[in-house]
Design a protein around this motif. Sequence first.
Motif, PDB file in Angstrom:
ATOM      1  N   HIS A 276       5.937   0.181   0.947  1.00  0.00           N
ATOM      2  CA  HIS A 276       5.786  -0.041  -0.484  1.00  0.00           C
ATOM      3  C   HIS A 276       5.809   1.287  -1.237  1.00  0.00           C
ATOM      4  O   HIS A 276       5.517   2.351  -0.676  1.00  0.00           O
ATOM      5  CB  HIS A 276       4.448  -0.740  -0.764  1.00  0.00           C
ATOM      6  CG  HIS A 276       3.277   0.019  -0.213  1.00  0.00           C
ATOM      7  ND1 HIS A 276       2.679   1.058  -0.887  1.00  0.00           N
ATOM      8  CD2 HIS A 276       2.618  -0.095   0.974  1.00  0.00           C
ATOM      9  CE1 HIS A 276       1.704   1.545  -0.149  1.00  0.00           C
ATOM     10  NE2 HIS A 276       1.638   0.878   0.993  1.00  0.00           N
ATOM     11  N   PRO A 277       6.105   1.255  -2.535  1.00  0.00           N
ATOM     12  CA  PRO A 277       5.852   2.411  -3.406  1.00  0.00           C
ATOM     13  C   PRO A 277       4.428   2.338  -3.932  1.00  0.00           C
ATOM     14  O   PRO A 277       3.782   1.281  -3.887  1.00  0.00           O
ATOM     15  CB  PRO A 277       6.874   2.218  -4.530  1.00  0.00           C
ATOM     16  CG  PRO A 277       7.013   0.726  -4.629  1.00  0.00           C
ATOM     17  CD  PRO A 277       6.850   0.184  -3.225  1.00  0.00           C
ATOM     18  N   GLY A 278       3.926   3.430  -4.431  1.00  0.00           N
ATOM     19  CA  GLY A 278       2.616   3.415  -5.076  1.00  0.00           C
ATOM     20  C   GLY A 278       1.488   3.076  -4.130  1.00  0.00           C
ATOM     21  O   GLY A 278       1.541   3.315  -2.931  1.00  0.00           O
ATOM     22  N   ALA A 279       0.432   2.481  -4.702  1.00  0.00           N
ATOM     23  CA  ALA A 279      -0.769   2.146  -3.941  1.00  0.00           C
ATOM     24  C   ALA A 279      -0.779   0.652  -3.612  1.00  0.00           C
ATOM     25  O   ALA A 279      -0.416  -0.176  -4.440  1.00  0.00           O
ATOM     26  CB  ALA A 279      -2.019   2.510  -4.735  1.00  0.00           C
ATOM     27  N   PRO A 280      -1.201   0.294  -2.417  1.00  0.00           N
ATOM     28  CA  PRO A 280      -1.241  -1.122  -2.043  1.00  0.00           C
ATOM     29  C   PRO A 280      -2.468  -1.814  -2.622  1.00  0.00           C
ATOM     30  O   PRO A 280      -3.472  -1.170  -2.950  1.00  0.00           O
ATOM     31  CB  PRO A 280      -1.337  -1.058  -0.516  1.00  0.00           C
ATOM     32  CG  PRO A 280      -2.114   0.204  -0.267  1.00  0.00           C
ATOM     33  CD  PRO A 280      -1.676   1.164  -1.332  1.00  0.00           C
ATOM     34  N   ASP A 281      -2.409  -3.113  -2.738  1.00  0.00           N
ATOM     35  CA  ASP A 281      -3.546  -3.917  -3.172  1.00  0.00           C
ATOM     36  C   ASP A 281      -4.244  -4.433  -1.917  1.00  0.00           C
ATOM     37  O   ASP A 281      -3.931  -5.514  -1.413  1.00  0.00           O
ATOM     38  CB  ASP A 281      -3.070  -5.070  -4.060  1.00  0.00           C
ATOM     39  CG  ASP A 281      -4.230  -5.837  -4.689  1.00  0.00           C
ATOM     40  OD1 ASP A 281      -5.366  -5.692  -4.196  1.00  0.00           O
ATOM     41  OD2 ASP A 281      -3.992  -6.585  -5.654  1.00  0.00           O
ATOM     42  N   VAL A 282      -5.177  -3.649  -1.408  1.00  0.00           N
ATOM     43  CA  VAL A 282      -5.822  -3.985  -0.146  1.00  0.00           C
ATOM     44  C   VAL A 282      -6.659  -5.249  -0.270  1.00  0.00           C
ATOM     45  O   VAL A 282      -6.732  -6.064   0.662  1.00  0.00           O
ATOM     46  CB  VAL A 282      -6.680  -2.797   0.334  1.00  0.00           C
ATOM     47  CG1 VAL A 282      -7.483  -3.178   1.569  1.00  0.00           C
ATOM     48  CG2 VAL A 282      -5.784  -1.596   0.630  1.00  0.00           C
ATOM     49  N   LEU A 283      -7.283  -5.450  -1.423  1.00  0.00           N
ATOM     50  CA  LEU A 283      -8.083  -6.666  -1.597  1.00  0.00           C
ATOM     51  C   LEU A 283      -7.213  -7.911  -1.549  1.00  0.00           C
ATOM     52  O   LEU A 283      -7.615  -8.949  -1.000  1.00  0.00           O
ATOM     53  CB  LEU A 283      -8.849  -6.596  -2.920  1.00  0.00           C
ATOM     54  CG  LEU A 283      -9.996  -5.577  -2.965  1.00  0.00           C
ATOM     55  CD1 LEU A 283     -10.665  -5.597  -4.346  1.00  0.00           C
ATOM     56  CD2 LEU A 283     -11.019  -5.878  -1.874  1.00  0.00           C
ATOM     57  N   ALA A 284      -6.025  -7.826  -2.111  1.00  0.00           N
ATOM     58  CA  ALA A 284      -5.107  -8.965  -2.039  1.00  0.00           C
ATOM     59  C   ALA A 284      -4.707  -9.234  -0.590  1.00  0.00           C
ATOM     60  O   ALA A 284      -4.582 -10.389  -0.166  1.00  0.00           O
ATOM     61  CB  ALA A 284      -3.873  -8.705  -2.898  1.00  0.00           C
ATOM     62  N   GLU A 285      -4.491  -8.157   0.173  1.00  0.00           N
ATOM     63  CA  GLU A 285      -4.151  -8.329   1.588  1.00  0.00           C
ATOM     64  C   GLU A 285      -5.313  -8.966   2.344  1.00  0.00           C
ATOM     65  O   GLU A 285      -5.109  -9.824   3.208  1.00  0.00           O
ATOM     66  CB  GLU A 285      -3.792  -6.977   2.211  1.00  0.00           C
ATOM     67  CG  GLU A 285      -2.543  -6.332   1.636  1.00  0.00           C
ATOM     68  CD  GLU A 285      -1.264  -7.051   2.047  1.00  0.00           C
ATOM     69  OE1 GLU A 285      -1.322  -7.926   2.939  1.00  0.00           O
ATOM     70  OE2 GLU A 285      -0.202  -6.738   1.486  1.00  0.00           O
ATOM     71  N   LEU A 286      -6.548  -8.555   2.013  1.00  0.00           N
ATOM     72  CA  LEU A 286      -7.720  -9.147   2.652  1.00  0.00           C
ATOM     73  C   LEU A 286      -7.797 -10.637   2.342  1.00  0.00           C
ATOM     74  O   LEU A 286      -8.028 -11.460   3.237  1.00  0.00           O
ATOM     75  CB  LEU A 286      -8.987  -8.435   2.185  1.00  0.00           C
ATOM     76  CG  LEU A 286     -10.319  -9.077   2.595  1.00  0.00           C
ATOM     77  CD1 LEU A 286     -10.445  -9.165   4.108  1.00  0.00           C
ATOM     78  CD2 LEU A 286     -11.491  -8.308   1.987  1.00  0.00           C
ATOM     79  N   ARG A 287      -7.594 -10.994   1.078  1.00  0.00           N
ATOM     80  CA  ARG A 287      -7.645 -12.416   0.712  1.00  0.00           C
ATOM     81  C   ARG A 287      -6.568 -13.202   1.444  1.00  0.00           C
ATOM     82  O   ARG A 287      -6.813 -14.330   1.900  1.00  0.00           O
ATOM     83  CB  ARG A 287      -7.492 -12.573  -0.800  1.00  0.00           C
ATOM     84  CG  ARG A 287      -8.710 -12.114  -1.607  1.00  0.00           C
ATOM     85  CD  ARG A 287      -8.599 -12.556  -3.051  1.00  0.00           C
ATOM     86  NE  ARG A 287      -7.474 -11.932  -3.734  1.00  0.00           N
ATOM     87  CZ  ARG A 287      -7.543 -10.783  -4.392  1.00  0.00           C
ATOM     88  NH1 ARG A 287      -8.697 -10.114  -4.436  1.00  0.00           N
ATOM     89  NH2 ARG A 287      -6.482 -10.272  -4.991  1.00  0.00           N
ATOM     90  N   ALA A 288      -5.382 -12.617   1.567  1.00  0.00           N
ATOM     91  CA  ALA A 288      -4.285 -13.323   2.237  1.00  0.00           C
ATOM     92  C   ALA A 288      -4.603 -13.547   3.712  1.00  0.00           C
ATOM     93  O   ALA A 288      -4.307 -14.618   4.263  1.00  0.00           O
ATOM     94  CB  ALA A 288      -2.994 -12.529   2.081  1.00  0.00           C
ATOM     95  N   LEU A 289      -5.224 -12.567   4.360  1.00  0.00           N
ATOM     96  CA  LEU A 289      -5.584 -12.745   5.763  1.00  0.00           C
ATOM     97  C   LEU A 289      -6.710 -13.765   5.911  1.00  0.00           C
ATOM     98  O   LEU A 289      -6.698 -14.589   6.836  1.00  0.00           O
ATOM     99  CB  LEU A 289      -5.985 -11.404   6.376  1.00  0.00           C
ATOM    100  CG  LEU A 289      -4.850 -10.384   6.554  1.00  0.00           C
ATOM    101  CD1 LEU A 289      -5.403  -9.066   7.066  1.00  0.00           C
ATOM    102  CD2 LEU A 289      -3.782 -10.911   7.502  1.00  0.00           C
ATOM    103  N   ARG A 290      -7.693 -13.719   5.010  1.00  0.00           N
ATOM    104  CA  ARG A 290      -8.773 -14.714   5.071  1.00  0.00           C
ATOM    105  C   ARG A 290      -8.242 -16.132   4.892  1.00  0.00           C
ATOM    106  O   ARG A 290      -8.730 -17.080   5.520  1.00  0.00           O
ATOM    107  CB  ARG A 290      -9.802 -14.422   3.981  1.00  0.00           C
ATOM    108  CG  ARG A 290     -10.821 -13.383   4.350  1.00  0.00           C
ATOM    109  CD  ARG A 290     -11.806 -13.201   3.223  1.00  0.00           C
ATOM    110  NE  ARG A 290     -12.904 -12.332   3.609  1.00  0.00           N
ATOM    111  CZ  ARG A 290     -13.620 -11.633   2.741  1.00  0.00           C
ATOM    112  NH1 ARG A 290     -13.344 -11.688   1.444  1.00  0.00           N
ATOM    113  NH2 ARG A 290     -14.605 -10.867   3.165  1.00  0.00           N
TER     114      ARG A 290
END
Length: 758
Positions: A255-269
């Motif tokens: 990706h460019p820029g900074a990732p949305d780690v919280l969104a990734e956490l929600r997607a895994l949950r």
Amino acid sequence: MTAQARPGPHTDRPAAEDGPGSVPVHGTWEPRPAARWEDAFLSGNGTHGAMVFGDPDDDRVIVTHHRLVRPNGSSRARPPELADRLTDVQDRLLAGDVRAGEDFTDGRPLLWVQPFHPAFQVRLRRPVGEPRGCRRESDFTTGVVRALCGDRRAEVFVSRADDVITQYVTAPGPATEVTLDHRLPGAPPDLAVEHGAVHTPEGALLTLRARYPGSDLAYTGVTLLVTDGAVRPALTGVRVDGARSMLLLTRVRRHPGAPDVLAELRALRDLLPEAGHGPEDTGHAYAHLLARHTDLHRAAYLRVTLDLGADPAERALPGSELVLRPRSPALLERLFAAGRYHLLSASGTLPPRLTGLWTGDWDTAWSGAFTTDANLNLQTASAAAAALPEVTEAHAALVHGQLPHWRDNARAVFGARGVVAPAHTDGESGHTYHLSRAYPLHVWTAGADWLLKPLVDHDETRGARDPRLAAALAETARFYEDFLTRTDAAGHLVIVPSYSPENRPANASWVTVNAAMDLSAARHALHTAAAYHPGPAAERWLALVDRLPPHRVNSDGALAEWARPGLDDTYDHRHLSHLYGVWPLDEINPYDTPGLAAAAHRALELRGAENDSAHGHLHHALVAARLRDAGRVAGALDDVLAGDFFHVSLMSAHYPNRHVYNADAAHTLPAVLIEALVQSTPRRLVLFPALPTSLPSGELHGVRTRFGARADLTWTPEGAIVVLRPDRTCRIELRTSAGARPLSLSAGEDRVLTLGPR
């Protein structure tokens, strides 16, 4: 030979339930962990990949992703602007200047495509315990790789349903350190890496962010750890104490820029079932995720099976021992199964790269790219016949995603409408910029037809036409309308400049006139476009076909690699580009063009292996099968099986002695075996055209034909039974060792053919 019709329902052959060794093994195993990343067992869903070592004390899983390519500046590269010089180079080549094409470039240095690389390894380390017996296994029917060591069990699969790498460990030990470790061979020393670990109700979320040197691009890996143990921070990860089990879900993104780690956490949950969010529910959550994945993977993998009646004792051997028995039918059975499994696992977002979907080293040979002038189509050669539409759909995704760049290539180099495909791509750019004096890949005009041919085969097999393919075929034909403007003294159209990958005449430079592959591609592209687009355009395209020159037979009686008189063949070369008309096309065959087939066979006899590349040997076998030469098929297989091309993982190497990790042999071998047993066109079925004598008995189930029937083959020295299960009504020509005869098939009505000894 006799044939009779037996109506009946279409049924899939069930998975065998017999005892150990009594049926082919749909998996492989080893009695020890992998010592090298090349020997790691593989799992994948066509997007994410996993390489599993199976060490109980340092359990490593290398994470890969099809889109992970390292920026090197080539993403901004464009094809050379040469259209205004095209007429001049054509004039000089036609006037006999055999080196005129050497300056038909813009002087750029050779630029490689963005190299494919691994992301990181998920590591589970615990204090070294007492030595104990371990076993690691790869189950091709489920895609699960497991390691069994004492009471500890670790399983890994990459979900085709949920696009996540799933690890489940029971009895992990009193203390386990969990980290995401980027330190893999060849990793750039100036890779900017940030680690993160936060406590969550389930256990922990681990992150690794790596920014590429000199780029605003990065990749980020996230792992959700679900455990019933006590979690506390460690240096670059977490430590888990007293756990009975652990479930880890991992994804990676570029990706460019900074990732949305919280969104990734929600997607895994969100992947966890309602009852699986608690740390005590890891087993339930794992079973849920595995079932969702297995429903898709197992059905695809088991569509086609091969049984060569191998010795049960050899079937039971670990892969490391079996590969030392190159003449064993059990080895062919397992390599057929492994090749099919790895090909399916590497195909999804994109088709397989030179390394499939896997690498444990940042320094991948040839950038770990898609080499489209031979390797890609060889790897995917079994897709239509072996009932793997997933592979063809991945191939189509690559092609259709790059068509705008193919248009740029046609305009820039040739000043033409339509499309010209590159010979190398990283999966992002379809521009032709990888070129040099010795590799003038920008003048290879056959690429679009070569890459569209598997999609045409898929349409014929399923009995429907993809409108996206129809549009691409029309663009290919329009290129030839604009490009085919020069003629020779006899009035034939001339393909100039022309290139036969990756060879040159013995008495000329690489850029030439009328390479056989270019002629075959032009004929096929124009014919196929006309079939998809009847009307005035089709009439124009077929008129061009009529004006193309014939193939040339040289003084050795061989099909010449260049149809232009005066260009001498170079026989010792790994590529067989000039035999495109034999395989995969149907232009040259023993039935309709016996004279040209004999010349093609002579060309095959004279072809050397050059540097012993695996793809060269198996390309040779595919052509030999079309020419009904069982001895050459067997010889090419022997060269690969006895050449130490296969790692313990049953992934292959490019060269003998397991030199250079490469998927060509692993993925192409199933196609060779199928072509030796059965071949089809929309109007013809050829049975047992090139079966090696070393395989006197066997069964091949589930093969698809291009006239819309499934085929089940059973053969012994006394004869064979072939069951055809047609999905559409047709009349075809049946070819066997007894000769040719017409055969009528009715949709939904099985047809049983009984053949005598071959």
